[in-house]
Motif scaffolding. Sequence first.
Motif, PDB file in Angstrom:
ATOM      1  N   LYS A  28       0.818  -1.216   0.000  1.00  0.00           N
ATOM      2  CA  LYS A  28       0.000   0.000   0.000  1.00  0.00           C
ATOM      3  C   LYS A  28       0.856   1.272   0.000  1.00  0.00           C
ATOM      4  CE  LYS A  28      -3.905   2.086   2.400  1.00  0.00           C
ATOM      5  NZ  LYS A  28      -4.822   1.973   3.534  1.00  0.00           N
ATOM      6  N   MET A  68      -1.764  -0.530   7.693  1.00  0.00           N
ATOM      7  CA  MET A  68      -2.405  -1.685   7.062  1.00  0.00           C
ATOM      8  C   MET A  68      -1.981  -2.934   7.821  1.00  0.00           C
ATOM      9  SD  MET A  68      -2.098  -2.979   3.160  1.00  0.00           S
ATOM     10  CE  MET A  68      -3.062  -4.352   2.568  1.00  0.00           C
ATOM     11  N   GLU A  87      -1.459  -9.744   0.923  1.00  0.00           N
ATOM     12  CA  GLU A  87      -1.431  -8.499   0.151  1.00  0.00           C
ATOM     13  C   GLU A  87      -0.019  -8.069  -0.256  1.00  0.00           C
ATOM     14  OE1 GLU A  87      -4.468  -6.613  -0.250  1.00  0.00           O
ATOM     15  OE2 GLU A  87      -5.640  -7.986   0.961  1.00  0.00           O
TER      16      GLU A  87
END
Length: 99
Positions: A28, A68, A87
């Motif tokens: 991210k 995150m 992720e």
Amino acid sequence: MWIQQKSTPAPVDELQGRTVGLKFECNKCNTEVFTDLIGVPAAEHFANSADTEGQYETEEIKCPGCDMTHEITVKSNHEGVHFDVSEVKPESVAYQVKA
């Protein structure tokens, strides 16, 4: 020394019963994230089939850059040890073995 995770599992005989630190790049915010030490579970040596799940440990870590939450799973089976970080691209994961 950091060892880049490869597409093949890490050698289970070198890692079981030890602890590892992981580092990876957050997908991210691109912050490099370092984990606390994580125990590598022993593989089930009586399980000799690829269909066998093996042993695993799961933990969570928050990225210090963007908060995150990433889930980390350390899987150990007769084929070896694999570090899975949610992720995150598998090739961005590296590990360091501790005694």
